[in-house]
Design a protein around this motif. Structure first.
Motif, PDB file in Angstrom:
ATOM      1  N   PRO A   1      39.709  50.042  31.924  1.00 20.14           N
ATOM      2  CA  PRO A   1      40.610  49.963  33.078  1.00 20.14           C
ATOM      3  C   PRO A   1      41.656  51.084  33.074  1.00 20.14           C
ATOM      4  O   PRO A   1      42.129  51.493  32.014  1.00 20.14           O
TER       5      PRO A   1
ATOM      6  N   SER B   1      38.394  51.152  42.469  1.00 24.39           N
ATOM      7  CA  SER B   1      38.234  49.725  42.789  1.00 24.39           C
ATOM      8  C   SER B   1      37.468  49.443  44.078  1.00 24.39           C
ATOM      9  O   SER B   1      36.731  48.456  44.133  1.00 24.39           O
TER      10      SER B   1
ATOM     11  N   GLN C   1      43.170  42.750  29.598  1.00 24.27           N
ATOM     12  CA  GLN C   1      41.924  43.435  29.970  1.00 24.27           C
ATOM     13  C   GLN C   1      41.039  43.660  28.738  1.00 24.27           C
ATOM     14  O   GLN C   1      39.823  43.500  28.789  1.00 24.27           O
TER      15      GLN C   1
ATOM     16  N   ILE D   1      40.432  40.402  36.687  1.00 26.31           N
ATOM     17  CA  ILE D   1      39.914  41.072  35.481  1.00 26.31           C
ATOM     18  C   ILE D   1      38.550  40.487  35.117  1.00 26.31           C
ATOM     19  O   ILE D   1      37.581  41.213  34.879  1.00 26.31           O
TER      20      ILE D   1
END
Ligand code: PLP
Length: 359
Positions: free
Chosen positions: A43, A211, A57, A27
């Protein structure tokens, strides 16, 4: 992994283990990059479906969360975590879901996406008599060929349609691009933004995600916000793409060897009902931690087959840890995950609050 061998021995398998220290490091790593690049982080919680990890987060600096479904968002905001801002990156279709969306809008700052006038019409009818308009972003197809309007011209038209629709406020642009396509994101979004602004309509948010190429998010400078999901746990697919190493994988499946029927073969108690059949573009079904020589070459529902070129060297009762191909789908397979780290002296079971929330 912070689990001791005694703790692992005491966990009934198959189980999903989460190392909170690794999750935290993952994170922080992206948050630092985003801060340095002037990007907001939102996120995607479909990876963990856990309010407590969303809280980590947010504490690190995220401005809100992304959910894929209305019921998933409901579950995420129902716990103790202080989640106040939710983007649902999905076309919401159907009366029942729209009514739930309306109820949700009274509890959090809510935004959704749409890629057609049909979806916008449903949202507008639902929110037309509400005191606060619903924020709607146009979903753009910048190359992934899933949802999304196909061109900057069509984006401009749909943005103007949302801007004029009763009960709605135009909130900007959203895309889920193919890996490594920052250049297409930049050119599509830049042109769409210019066109929409030329009509006198502001484009406050341009949000992208994924990602695998998140550390190149800033290569599309038109982007204001980024939505990474899998980065919090990582998985075999991200290791295969070179996005992280095995030591960055925060989610492991713990399994027990239940049979060694031949010298080069063993069977574990984790099959497709734990690891899932998602190959995610790979061959085989996961990575056995510390045993590069082993391949998980076949799954049935409750059996996983491990093979090796030489003697497999496993015995019945032995526990092994596996990094799955795709962490996000594994999350949705278990009622609770076993977590350790973040100063916890003993493992804890965390109920996966949004597990099965797919409507
Ligand atoms: C709309 C959207 N945004 C963000 C993400 C996050 O992608 P990743 O898990 O690669 O970070 C996904 C993943 O499915 C998605 O569908």
């Amino acid at each position: 992994m912070p689990f001791s061998s005694e703790e692992l021995a005491a966990i009934s398998t198959p189980a999903v283990l989460i190392d909170l220290d690794i999750a935290d490091r993952n994170i922080e790593r992206f948050q630092r990059y985003a801060d340095a690049s002037g990007l907001n982080v939102r996120p995607h919680i479909k990876t963990h479906k856990l309010p407590a990890i969303a809280q980590m987060q947010l504490k690190a600096g995220a401005i809100g969360i992304t959910c894929q479904k209305v019921s998933e968002a409901e579950a995420m905001i129902s716990g103790e975590a202080e989640i106040r801002d939710v983007l649902i990156t999905y076309n919401i279709v159907g009366r029942e879901k729209l009514e739930k969306l309306r109820a949700l809008s009274k509890r959090v700052t809510l935004s959704v996406v749409a890629d057609s006038t049909a979806v916008v019409d449903g949202l507008s009818e639902t929110f037309t008599n509400e005191p606060q308009p619903l924020t709607v972003l146009v979903e753009c197809d910048t190359g992934a060929r899933r949802c999304g309007v196909l061109s900057p011209e069509a984006t401009e038209d749909l943005a103007a349609y949302i801007d004029a629709a009763p009960g709605l406020a135009f909130g900007g642009l959203m895309t889920f691009p193919p890996v490594g396509q920052e250049t297409s994101v930049e050119s599509f979004m830049r042109e769409a933004k210019t066109r929409i602004e030329a009509r006198g309509i502001a484009v406050p948010v341009i949000t992208s995600g994924g990602s695998p190429s998140m550390m190149h998010a800033a290569d599309a400078p038109v982007t204001t916000e980024y939505r990474p999901g899998t980065y919090v746990y990582n998985d075999r697919s991200l290791v295969a793409r070179g996005a992280c190493g095995w030591d960055d994988c925060a989610l492991h499946v713990l399994a027990t060897v239940v049979s060694v029927p031949a010298p080069d073969r063993a069977i574990i108690d984790a099959g497709s009902k734990t690891l899932t059949s998602d190959l995610f573009g790979l061959t085989n079904h996961g990575h056995v931690v510390g045993r590069d020589d082993i391949t998980i070459d076949q799954l049935s529902e409750e059996h996983g087959r491990l093979v090796s070129n030489g003697p497999i060297g496993l015995v019945v009762g032995q526990k092994i840890r596996i990094v799955p191909n795709h962490a996000c789908v594994v999350t949705n397979m278990v009622d609770a995950v076993v977590v350790k780290g973040h100063g916890r002296a003993v493992p804890e079971n965390w109920v996966v609050a949004a597990r099965g929330k797919i409507t």
